[in-house]
Write a protein that holds these residues in place. Structure first.
Motif, mmCIF file in Angstrom:
data_model
loop_
_atom_site.group_PDB
_atom_site.id
_atom_site.type_symbol
_atom_site.label_atom_id
_atom_site.label_comp_id
_atom_site.label_asym_id
_atom_site.label_seq_id
_atom_site.Cartn_x
_atom_site.Cartn_y
_atom_site.Cartn_z
ATOM 1 N N LYS A 152 0.883 -19.417 -25.813
ATOM 2 C CA LYS A 152 2.196 -19.840 -25.337
ATOM 3 C C LYS A 152 2.153 -20.279 -23.876
ATOM 4 N N VAL A 153 1.391 -19.568 -23.067
ATOM 5 C CA VAL A 153 1.280 -19.938 -21.653
ATOM 6 C C VAL A 153 0.581 -21.286 -21.508
ATOM 7 N N ILE A 154 -0.511 -21.486 -22.236
ATOM 8 C CA ILE A 154 -1.238 -22.760 -22.155
ATOM 9 C C ILE A 154 -0.379 -23.909 -22.660
ATOM 10 N N LEU A 155 0.327 -23.694 -23.781
ATOM 11 C CA LEU A 155 1.191 -24.737 -24.323
ATOM 12 C C LEU A 155 2.293 -25.099 -23.334
ATOM 13 N N ALA A 156 2.898 -24.094 -22.709
ATOM 14 C CA ALA A 156 3.963 -24.349 -21.737
ATOM 15 C C ALA A 156 3.427 -25.104 -20.522
ATOM 16 N N LEU A 157 2.270 -24.687 -20.016
ATOM 17 C CA LEU A 157 1.709 -25.340 -18.827
ATOM 18 C C LEU A 157 1.278 -26.773 -19.130
ATOM 19 N N LEU A 158 0.673 -27.001 -20.298
ATOM 20 C CA LEU A 158 0.292 -28.359 -20.675
ATOM 21 C C LEU A 158 1.519 -29.254 -20.820
ATOM 22 N N THR A 159 2.576 -28.714 -21.387
ATOM 23 C CA THR A 159 3.812 -29.486 -21.542
ATOM 24 C C THR A 159 4.395 -29.861 -20.186
ATOM 25 N N ILE A 160 4.404 -28.909 -19.259
ATOM 26 C CA ILE A 160 4.923 -29.187 -17.916
ATOM 27 C C ILE A 160 4.080 -30.254 -17.218
ATOM 28 N N ILE B 72 8.880 -17.978 -20.632
ATOM 29 C CA ILE B 72 9.547 -16.779 -20.118
ATOM 30 C C ILE B 72 10.531 -16.175 -21.117
ATOM 31 N N LEU B 73 11.057 -16.974 -22.055
ATOM 32 C CA LEU B 73 12.045 -16.468 -23.007
ATOM 33 C C LEU B 73 11.415 -15.975 -24.306
ATOM 34 N N THR B 74 10.121 -16.143 -24.452
ATOM 35 C CA THR B 74 9.437 -15.666 -25.668
ATOM 36 C C THR B 74 8.252 -14.759 -25.351
ATOM 37 N N THR B 75 7.924 -14.608 -24.073
ATOM 38 C CA THR B 75 6.766 -13.810 -23.671
ATOM 39 C C THR B 75 7.176 -12.814 -22.605
ATOM 40 N N GLU C 286 2.951 -9.408 -20.586
ATOM 41 C CA GLU C 286 1.957 -10.225 -21.285
ATOM 42 C C GLU C 286 1.563 -11.438 -20.451
ATOM 43 N N ILE C 287 2.524 -11.998 -19.711
ATOM 44 C CA ILE C 287 2.195 -13.121 -18.824
ATOM 45 C C ILE C 287 1.227 -12.665 -17.737
ATOM 46 N N ILE C 288 1.463 -11.462 -17.200
ATOM 47 C CA ILE C 288 0.567 -10.915 -16.186
ATOM 48 C C ILE C 288 -0.818 -10.664 -16.777
ATOM 49 N N LYS D 129 -6.663 -12.676 -16.908
ATOM 50 C CA LYS D 129 -7.815 -13.318 -17.538
ATOM 51 C C LYS D 129 -8.310 -14.514 -16.741
ATOM 52 N N THR D 130 -7.440 -15.078 -15.914
ATOM 53 C CA THR D 130 -7.849 -16.213 -15.076
ATOM 54 C C THR D 130 -8.516 -15.761 -13.786
ATOM 55 N N HIS D 131 -8.630 -14.421 -13.606
ATOM 56 C CA HIS D 131 -9.308 -13.832 -12.435
ATOM 57 C C HIS D 131 -8.604 -14.173 -11.119
ATOM 58 N N LEU D 132 -7.273 -14.222 -11.171
ATOM 59 C CA LEU D 132 -6.512 -14.360 -9.934
ATOM 60 C C LEU D 132 -6.622 -13.073 -9.122
ATOM 61 N N PRO D 133 -6.422 -13.126 -7.809
ATOM 62 C CA PRO D 133 -6.514 -11.909 -6.987
ATOM 63 C C PRO D 133 -5.557 -10.822 -7.471
ATOM 64 N N LYS D 134 -6.044 -9.590 -7.493
ATOM 65 C CA LYS D 134 -5.231 -8.480 -7.983
ATOM 66 C C LYS D 134 -3.989 -8.268 -7.130
#
Length: 290
Positions: free
Chosen positions: A56-64, A165-168, A172-174, A179-184
């Motif tokens: 869902k996150v990838i689909l949303a980001l690709l759409t944006i 944001i309305l389905t996740t 779960e977003i965090i 998984k993308t290894h962003l700074p903690k």
């Protein structure tokens, strides 16, 4: 035996009443007096919450990204309608709840678009103009067209964000961001700020209701005084809430990293295929209408 039958019937009635109340709650959040929108509640009650959050996150980001990069009005319209269909029809969110969440950014969008569609001039200009006594307010057909196209592109991008944001749920977003290894520290700050916003909104709603019940907004002078009092109290309460929030985290063995219970949701092949077809259709629509 008769007594047992009555007890069983009573239990069935209570169970049926509980199901009706749960169904009523899942139809959408209620706007209580002084209440605020609970985005997490909507996400948890969504029918497509069981979808893999990474998908869902990838689909949303690709759409944006496609909405911004392609800059096509037809793509924007399709994204707006398709995202609304997924969230409302497939996800089961009430239409008025979807609009309630969309209205918040839409207000800022309309104000910003005014800077694009109108301009000032010392003499009559453009196809449409209005004399204000000291200057002319004017616009043209091209300016209006560009403003409408820009507004549709922004709304389409926000619609893609609303799918996420309305389905996740935020946890779960965090988890996906981890998984993308962003700074903690970045992830922890984002989560705490997000949570703290709703805590302060709830506190402000209660203070505002208390002030209204005491006629704190009966006239302009009293409203200014009430607003200043609420603002000063909000500052004090925000410090207290921050201390209580941190104490609660330390009581749960907080060591600098926020841990969430992650549910393993396997991604379905049909979702990957459907998402790929959707992205390809957007690209094909852009190619045919460019």
């Amino acid at each position: 035996m008769i007594g047992d039958g009555r007890v069983k019937q009573k239990h069935r009635d209570i169970h049926r009443q509980g199901e009706e109340e749960a169904h009523e709650h899942h139809r959408g959040f209620r706007h209580e007096h002084g209440g605020w929108l609970s985005i997490d509640y909507l996400a948890y009650s969504s029918k497509i919450r069981h979808w893999n959050p990474t998908f869902k996150v990838i689909l949303a980001l690709l759409t944006i990204l496609l909405c911004i990069a392609l800059n096509n009005v037809y793509v924007s319209v399709v994204v707006i309608l398709s995202m609304a269909y997924l969230v409302i029809e497939v996800g089961g969110l009430a239409f008025h709840d979807y609009l309630s969440v969309l209205t918040i950014p839409l207000t800022f969008i309309l104000i910003s678009i005014l800077a694009v569609v109108v301009d000032f001039s010392g003499q009559p200009s453009g196809e449409y103009n209005l004399y204000l006594g000291f200057t002319y307010l004017y616009t043209t057909t091209d300016m209006l067209k560009n403003g409408v196209f820009l507004m549709l592109k922004i709304i389409a991008s926000i619609s893609g964000l609303q799918l996420m944001i309305l389905t996740t749920p935020s946890s779960e977003i965090i988890a996906v961001m981890k998984k993308t290894h962003l700074p903690k520290d970045f992830i922890a700050l984002m989560n705490m700020i997000y949570r703290y916003i709703f805590i302060l909104l709830e506190v402000f709603a209660k203070m505002k209701n208390a002030a209204e019940s005491r006629l704190g907004y009966r006239d302009l002078k009293t409203s200014y005084f009430t607003f200043s009092s609420v603002a000063s109290n909000m500052f004090v309460l925000s410090l207290k809430k921050a201390n209580a929030y941190y104490d609660a985290m330390e009581a749960r063995c907080y060591d600098g990293e926020l841990m969430f219970l992650e549910e393993d949701k396997k991604i379905e092949i049909r979702l990957i295929v459907s998402g790929a077809i959707y992205i390809l259709c957007l690209l094909l629509l852009w190619y045919l209408t460019r």
